[in-house]
Scaffold this motif. Structure first.
Motif, PDB file in Angstrom:
ATOM      1  N   ASP A  53       0.834  -1.210   0.000  1.00  0.00           N
ATOM      2  CA  ASP A  53       0.000   0.000   0.000  1.00  0.00           C
ATOM      3  C   ASP A  53       0.866   1.256   0.000  1.00  0.00           C
ATOM      4  OD1 ASP A  53      -2.379  -1.487   0.120  1.00  0.00           O
ATOM      5  OD2 ASP A  53      -2.206  -1.659   2.315  1.00  0.00           O
ATOM      6  N   PRO A  54       1.720   1.422  -1.016  1.00  0.00           N
ATOM      7  CA  PRO A  54       2.697   2.509  -0.995  1.00  0.00           C
ATOM      8  C   PRO A  54       2.088   3.901  -0.890  1.00  0.00           C
ATOM      9  CG  PRO A  54       2.543   1.521  -3.177  1.00  0.00           C
ATOM     10  CD  PRO A  54       1.788   0.644  -2.253  1.00  0.00           C
ATOM     11  N   PHE A  55       0.904   4.107  -1.471  1.00  0.00           N
ATOM     12  CA  PHE A  55       0.316   5.438  -1.429  1.00  0.00           C
ATOM     13  C   PHE A  55      -0.422   5.692  -0.114  1.00  0.00           C
ATOM     14  CE2 PHE A  55       0.663   4.452  -5.991  1.00  0.00           C
ATOM     15  CZ  PHE A  55       1.477   5.513  -6.367  1.00  0.00           C
ATOM     16  N   ASP A  56      -1.024   4.638   0.450  1.00  0.00           N
ATOM     17  CA  ASP A  56      -1.714   4.796   1.731  1.00  0.00           C
ATOM     18  C   ASP A  56      -0.725   4.976   2.879  1.00  0.00           C
ATOM     19  OD1 ASP A  56      -4.167   4.588   0.511  1.00  0.00           O
ATOM     20  OD2 ASP A  56      -4.350   2.437   0.868  1.00  0.00           O
ATOM     21  N   THR A  57       0.410   4.309   2.809  1.00  0.00           N
ATOM     22  CA  THR A  57       1.416   4.406   3.884  1.00  0.00           C
ATOM     23  C   THR A  57       2.564   5.334   3.523  1.00  0.00           C
ATOM     24  OG1 THR A  57       2.714   2.543   3.022  1.00  0.00           O
ATOM     25  CG2 THR A  57       0.893   2.024   4.523  1.00  0.00           C
ATOM     26  N   PHE A  58       2.503   5.957   2.364  1.00  0.00           N
ATOM     27  CA  PHE A  58       3.578   6.794   1.829  1.00  0.00           C
ATOM     28  C   PHE A  58       4.902   6.044   1.858  1.00  0.00           C
ATOM     29  CE2 PHE A  58       6.330  10.559   1.321  1.00  0.00           C
ATOM     30  CZ  PHE A  58       5.718  11.090   0.199  1.00  0.00           C
ATOM     31  N   PHE A  59       4.902   4.903   1.182  1.00  0.00           N
ATOM     32  CA  PHE A  59       6.082   4.052   1.030  1.00  0.00           C
ATOM     33  C   PHE A  59       6.626   3.569   2.376  1.00  0.00           C
ATOM     34  CE2 PHE A  59       5.910   6.946  -2.591  1.00  0.00           C
ATOM     35  CZ  PHE A  59       5.865   6.055  -3.641  1.00  0.00           C
ATOM     36  N   GLY A  60       5.716   3.197   3.284  1.00  0.00           N
ATOM     37  CA  GLY A  60       6.114   2.594   4.552  1.00  0.00           C
ATOM     38  C   GLY A  60       6.420   3.555   5.675  1.00  0.00           C
ATOM     39  N   MET A  61       6.246   4.855   5.451  1.00  0.00           N
ATOM     40  CA  MET A  61       6.621   5.828   6.476  1.00  0.00           C
ATOM     41  C   MET A  61       5.652   5.852   7.651  1.00  0.00           C
ATOM     42  SD  MET A  61       7.989   9.087   4.297  1.00  0.00           S
ATOM     43  CE  MET A  61       9.256   8.889   3.020  1.00  0.00           C
ATOM     44  N   ASP A  62       4.402   5.368   7.452  1.00  0.00           N
ATOM     45  CA  ASP A  62       3.415   5.392   8.535  1.00  0.00           C
ATOM     46  C   ASP A  62       3.791   4.466   9.687  1.00  0.00           C
ATOM     47  OD1 ASP A  62       2.006   7.211   7.132  1.00  0.00           O
ATOM     48  OD2 ASP A  62       0.334   5.903   6.602  1.00  0.00           O
ATOM     49  N   ALA A  63       4.700   3.520   9.449  1.00  0.00           N
ATOM     50  CA  ALA A  63       5.069   2.548  10.484  1.00  0.00           C
ATOM     51  C   ALA A  63       6.138   3.075  11.439  1.00  0.00           C
ATOM     52  CB  ALA A  63       5.555   1.255   9.829  1.00  0.00           C
ATOM     53  N   GLY A  64       6.512   4.339  11.297  1.00  0.00           N
ATOM     54  CA  GLY A  64       7.542   4.894  12.163  1.00  0.00           C
ATOM     55  C   GLY A  64       8.933   4.708  11.583  1.00  0.00           C
ATOM     56  N   ALA A  65       9.934   5.213  12.289  1.00  0.00           N
ATOM     57  CA  ALA A  65      11.291   5.185  11.751  1.00  0.00           C
ATOM     58  C   ALA A  65      12.313   4.981  12.860  1.00  0.00           C
ATOM     59  CB  ALA A  65      11.595   6.485  11.009  1.00  0.00           C
ATOM     60  N   ASN A  66      13.433   4.388  12.468  1.00  0.00           N
ATOM     61  CA  ASN A  66      14.592   4.306  13.343  1.00  0.00           C
ATOM     62  C   ASN A  66      15.493   5.493  13.022  1.00  0.00           C
ATOM     63  OD1 ASN A  66      16.425   3.345  15.211  1.00  0.00           O
ATOM     64  ND2 ASN A  66      17.458   2.008  13.745  1.00  0.00           N
ATOM     65  N   VAL A  67      15.865   6.260  14.034  1.00  0.00           N
ATOM     66  CA  VAL A  67      16.638   7.487  13.840  1.00  0.00           C
ATOM     67  C   VAL A  67      18.062   7.284  14.350  1.00  0.00           C
ATOM     68  CG1 VAL A  67      16.795   9.941  14.373  1.00  0.00           C
ATOM     69  CG2 VAL A  67      14.558   8.876  14.079  1.00  0.00           C
ATOM     70  N   ASN A  68      19.021   7.747  13.578  1.00  0.00           N
ATOM     71  CA  ASN A  68      20.428   7.661  13.962  1.00  0.00           C
ATOM     72  C   ASN A  68      21.083   9.024  13.817  1.00  0.00           C
ATOM     73  OD1 ASN A  68      23.411   7.301  12.627  1.00  0.00           O
ATOM     74  ND2 ASN A  68      23.111   5.937  14.351  1.00  0.00           N
ATOM     75  N   LEU A  69      21.826   9.432  14.848  1.00  0.00           N
ATOM     76  CA  LEU A  69      22.623  10.654  14.808  1.00  0.00           C
ATOM     77  C   LEU A  69      24.093  10.271  14.916  1.00  0.00           C
ATOM     78  CD1 LEU A  69      20.611  12.879  17.340  1.00  0.00           C
ATOM     79  CD2 LEU A  69      20.358  12.794  14.856  1.00  0.00           C
ATOM     80  N   MET A  70      24.946  10.859  14.088  1.00  0.00           N
ATOM     81  CA  MET A  70      26.363  10.513  14.112  1.00  0.00           C
ATOM     82  C   MET A  70      27.215  11.768  13.910  1.00  0.00           C
ATOM     83  SD  MET A  70      28.572   8.000  14.441  1.00  0.00           S
ATOM     84  CE  MET A  70      27.643   6.526  14.057  1.00  0.00           C
ATOM     85  N   LEU A  71      28.249  11.899  14.750  1.00  0.00           N
ATOM     86  CA  LEU A  71      29.210  12.996  14.640  1.00  0.00           C
ATOM     87  C   LEU A  71      30.588  12.386  14.503  1.00  0.00           C
ATOM     88  CD1 LEU A  71      29.460  16.132  14.815  1.00  0.00           C
ATOM     89  CD2 LEU A  71      29.933  15.829  17.250  1.00  0.00           C
ATOM     90  N   ARG A  72      31.350  12.816  13.496  1.00  0.00           N
ATOM     91  CA  ARG A  72      32.669  12.225  13.263  1.00  0.00           C
ATOM     92  C   ARG A  72      33.647  13.289  12.800  1.00  0.00           C
ATOM     93  NH1 ARG A  72      32.206   9.569   7.344  1.00  0.00           N
ATOM     94  NH2 ARG A  72      34.215   8.695   7.948  1.00  0.00           N
ATOM     95  N   GLY A  73      34.928  13.024  13.098  1.00  0.00           N
ATOM     96  CA  GLY A  73      35.962  13.942  12.658  1.00  0.00           C
ATOM     97  C   GLY A  73      37.339  13.422  13.022  1.00  0.00           C
ATOM     98  N   PRO A  74      38.387  13.911  12.347  1.00  0.00           N
ATOM     99  CA  PRO A  74      39.760  13.460  12.619  1.00  0.00           C
ATOM    100  C   PRO A  74      40.310  14.082  13.900  1.00  0.00           C
ATOM    101  CG  PRO A  74      39.754  15.146  10.914  1.00  0.00           C
ATOM    102  CD  PRO A  74      38.327  14.878  11.247  1.00  0.00           C
ATOM    103  N   VAL A  75      41.127  13.296  14.601  1.00  0.00           N
ATOM    104  CA  VAL A  75      41.773  13.794  15.814  1.00  0.00           C
ATOM    105  C   VAL A  75      43.288  13.863  15.652  1.00  0.00           C
ATOM    106  CG1 VAL A  75      39.949  13.035  17.366  1.00  0.00           C
ATOM    107  CG2 VAL A  75      41.786  11.451  16.782  1.00  0.00           C
ATOM    108  N   TRP A  76      43.843  13.062  14.700  1.00  0.00           N
ATOM    109  CA  TRP A  76      45.283  13.085  14.477  1.00  0.00           C
ATOM    110  C   TRP A  76      45.602  12.421  13.150  1.00  0.00           C
ATOM    111  CZ3 TRP A  76      49.092   9.131  14.341  1.00  0.00           C
ATOM    112  CH2 TRP A  76      50.421   9.598  14.342  1.00  0.00           C
ATOM    113  N   ARG A  77      46.114  13.186  12.213  1.00  0.00           N
ATOM    114  CA  ARG A  77      46.491  12.705  10.891  1.00  0.00           C
ATOM    115  C   ARG A  77      45.406  11.816  10.282  1.00  0.00           C
ATOM    116  NH1 ARG A  77      52.757  11.148  10.569  1.00  0.00           N
ATOM    117  NH2 ARG A  77      52.205  11.335   8.369  1.00  0.00           N
TER     118      ARG A  77
END
Length: 216
Positions: A53-77
């Motif tokens: 039901d891609p249009f009724d659920t807007f491609f599965g978005m109605d079932a909720g989502a897993n959220v990930n936050l990520m911060l990255r960067g170099p510390v030495w060379r």
């Protein structure tokens, strides 16, 4: 914990130049961030089936989502660190990676070690895991094609994981991406029924704008 993540982002972002990688959909790629640069990523992975039901659920978005936050960067060379939080299993990640550039082979490589703390169930409390990974990615071939390979070992489940990826630039700021993850131990999970894990595929498009990458 969530408040700590916000504090880290607010403190770090003003003193760093935001940047982004030649990333894939799921595969890790070797870091090419330079000193003073930092990448902050936000991921939403929707739980619902895309083809149901891609249009009724807007491609599965109605079932909720897993959220990930990520911060990255170099510390030495060539050494970078990453810290992140994932909503599913209330997972915290702390990782380090060492990247090298091999121009003779038009290749970049990185060795990663990641520590996970996650809550698999309310009964057992929080579990911990170490994940080891070797990441390879080619330089752009014919100025258009990039290939990637990830090989990792999951210490918690005692499994080896393998992933292949490819990216093709179709326009100046638009790329098509594909990934393939073969199930290496398909016969070990349920030998009685002869049914094990399935191979996994991912396909997507990347749109690059000033200061951002959008991947769908």
């Amino acid at each position: 914990m969530k408040h700590l993540t916000i504090v880290v982002i607010v403190v770090c972002l003003p003193v760093a130049c935001l940047a982004y990688e030649a990333s894939m959909l799921n595969l890790a790629v070797p870091s090419n961030l330079e000193s003073g640069q930092m990448e902050f990523s936000v991921e939403h992975r929707f739980f619902g089936p895309v083809d149901e039901d891609p249009f009724d659920t807007f491609f599965g978005m109605d079932a909720g989502a897993n959220v990930n936050l990520m911060l990255r960067g170099p510390v030495w060379r060539h050494l970078e660190v990453r810290a992140g939080y994932t909503r599913n299993f209330s997972e915290w990640t702390l990782a380090a990676g060492y990247a090298v550039h091999i121009p003779q082979a038009s290749l970049r490589a990185q060795v990663d070690i990641e520590f996970f703390s996650f809550e698999e169930s309310d009964i057992t409390g929080r579990d911990e895991n170490l994940f080891y990974q070797v990441v390879l990615q080619t330089e752009p071939l014919a100025e258009r094609f990039v290939f990637a390979l990830d090989v990792g070992y999951d210490g918690h489940n005692e499994r080896i994981g393998l992933g292949f990826g490819a990216k093709a630039d179709v326009l100046e700021k638009v790329s098509l991406l594909g990934e393939y993850f073969p199930a290496l131990d398909r016969e070990e999970d349920d030998p009685a029924s002869r049914v094990g894990p399935e191979d996994a595929f991912a396909f997507g498009v990347e749109v690059r704008t000033y200061g951002h990458h959008f991947l769908f």
